[in-house]
Design a protein around this motif. Structure first.
Motif, mmCIF file in Angstrom:
data_model
loop_
_atom_site.group_PDB
_atom_site.id
_atom_site.type_symbol
_atom_site.label_atom_id
_atom_site.label_comp_id
_atom_site.label_asym_id
_atom_site.label_seq_id
_atom_site.Cartn_x
_atom_site.Cartn_y
_atom_site.Cartn_z
ATOM 1 N N VAL A 21 20.916 -46.434 -2.389
ATOM 2 C CA VAL A 21 19.793 -47.376 -2.404
ATOM 3 C C VAL A 21 18.706 -46.909 -1.443
ATOM 4 O O VAL A 21 17.516 -46.920 -1.783
ATOM 5 N N LEU A 22 19.102 -46.480 -0.263
ATOM 6 C CA LEU A 22 18.111 -46.034 0.720
ATOM 7 C C LEU A 22 17.397 -44.760 0.261
ATOM 8 O O LEU A 22 16.185 -44.620 0.443
ATOM 9 N N THR A 43 14.984 -45.535 -2.838
ATOM 10 C CA THR A 43 13.772 -46.286 -2.495
ATOM 11 C C THR A 43 12.871 -45.538 -1.516
ATOM 12 O O THR A 43 11.797 -46.023 -1.179
ATOM 13 N N ALA A 49 13.599 -44.814 1.640
ATOM 14 C CA ALA A 49 13.793 -45.232 3.031
ATOM 15 C C ALA A 49 14.467 -44.150 3.869
ATOM 16 O O ALA A 49 14.392 -44.187 5.097
ATOM 17 N N ASP A 72 7.619 -46.888 1.904
ATOM 18 C CA ASP A 72 8.845 -47.621 1.598
ATOM 19 C C ASP A 72 8.629 -48.601 0.461
ATOM 20 O O ASP A 72 7.606 -49.276 0.382
ATOM 21 N N VAL A 73 9.617 -48.677 -0.417
ATOM 22 C CA VAL A 73 9.611 -49.676 -1.476
ATOM 23 C C VAL A 73 10.242 -50.962 -0.955
ATOM 24 O O VAL A 73 9.820 -52.061 -1.296
ATOM 25 N N LEU A 74 11.229 -50.808 -0.085
ATOM 26 C CA LEU A 74 11.911 -51.971 0.503
ATOM 27 C C LEU A 74 11.182 -52.438 1.761
ATOM 28 O O LEU A 74 10.615 -51.624 2.492
ATOM 29 N N PRO A 75 11.261 -53.731 2.054
ATOM 30 C CA PRO A 75 10.697 -54.214 3.324
ATOM 31 C C PRO A 75 11.473 -53.646 4.517
ATOM 32 O O PRO A 75 12.646 -53.264 4.395
ATOM 33 N N THR A 93 14.842 -55.244 5.405
ATOM 34 C CA THR A 93 15.894 -54.908 4.451
ATOM 35 C C THR A 93 16.471 -53.530 4.749
ATOM 36 O O THR A 93 17.687 -53.335 4.713
ATOM 37 N N VAL A 94 15.620 -52.577 5.057
ATOM 38 C CA VAL A 94 16.082 -51.235 5.402
ATOM 39 C C VAL A 94 16.937 -51.275 6.666
ATOM 40 O O VAL A 94 17.996 -50.639 6.738
ATOM 41 N N ILE A 112 20.386 -52.930 5.814
ATOM 42 C CA ILE A 112 21.240 -52.009 5.058
ATOM 43 C C ILE A 112 21.773 -50.911 5.971
ATOM 44 O O ILE A 112 22.958 -50.556 5.913
#
Length: 96
Positions: A20-21, A24, A26, A33-36, A39-40, A43
């Motif tokens: 996932v990281l 996206t 991260a 970054d796609v994730l906030p 959230t990073v 995770i």
């Protein structure tokens, strides 16, 4: 589930979280970054904690039950993923 099975479960979960990281963007602190940010960080922290527990339990099992190549490799990979989760978390931490 016994304690000796936990490293295998943790490896699957850690590989998913790292995927996932990486997917996206991260894993590369310079990329957009796609994730906030929170959230990073969550995770990364969760992945680090899961991997740390897996390394501890895997090491304990290796010492008690003798050397097993598969468990040793899984424990080693969990350790390396844990370090990577920690580095990603530190790189994304504001001021880090």
């Amino acid at each position: 589930m016994t304690k000796s099975n936990f490293p295998f479960i943790a490896l699957g979960l850690a590989l998913f979280l790292m995927g996932v990281l990486v997917t996206t963007g991260a894993a590369d602190p310079g990329a957009e970054d796609v994730l906030p940010l929170l959230t990073v960080l969550i995770i990364s922290e969760f992945g680090f904690i899961i991997c740390a527990i897996a390394v501890y339990l895997g090491g304990q099992t290796l010492l008690k039950q003798g050397f097993d190549v598969v468990l040793a490799v899984v424990t080693l990979v969990c350790g390396m993923l844990g370090v990577e989760f920690m580095l990603i978390g530190i790189a994304h931490w504001p001021g880090g």
